[in-house]
Design a protein around this motif. Structure first.
Motif, PDB file in Angstrom:
ATOM      1  N   ILE A 139      -2.066   3.726  -3.926  1.00 13.98           N
ATOM      2  CA  ILE A 139      -0.797   3.316  -3.122  1.00 13.98           C
ATOM      3  C   ILE A 139      -0.779   4.617  -2.878  1.00 13.98           C
ATOM      4  N   SER A 194       1.075  -1.006   0.092  1.00 17.45           N
ATOM      5  CA  SER A 194      -0.211  -0.386  -0.562  1.00 17.45           C
ATOM      6  C   SER A 194       0.967   1.553  -0.367  1.00 17.45           C
ATOM      7  N   GLN A 195       2.131   1.711  -0.439  1.00 17.33           N
ATOM      8  CA  GLN A 195       2.727   2.123  -0.064  1.00 17.33           C
ATOM      9  C   GLN A 195       4.269   2.280  -0.631  1.00 17.33           C
TER      10      GLN A 195
END
Length: 98
Positions: A72, A37-38
């Motif tokens: 993201i 997610s990042q």
């Protein structure tokens, strides 16, 4: 330089980089993934041959575009990328909440 389509991405899963090549020179912005997610932008390098042409901004812009498309968030640890996020409040939708 505003054409982010000229920028390629090299992604090995946990780390990667955005790259712009022209006239035998290469600019890059490297990143690391944090889960799914990042990403963390950790370095931007632009050779003197590209200075003043907006290549660094285009690299960050491409990462923002890709982050939006894939849902993201970005943590800009690189001083250049962090400065660009301060200059572009319209990018804050992909900025990691602090």
């Amino acid at each position: 330089m505003s054409d982010t389509k000229a920028i390629t991405i090299e992604d090995n899963g946990s780390k990667g980089r955005y790259v712009y090549r022209a006239d035998g020179h290469e600019a890059e912005m490297t990143f690391s993934r944090v889960g799914t997610s990042q990403i963390i932008i950790d370095h931007t390098g632009v050779p003197d041959a590209f200075r003043g042409q907006g290549v660094g901004v285009a690299l960050v812009t491409r990462a923002v575009e890709d982050a939006r498309a894939s849902g993201i968030k970005i943590r800009p640890l690189c001083p250049f990328a962090a400065a660009q996020f301060r200059r572009h409040p319209e990018w804050h939708d992909v900025l990691v909440d602090r």
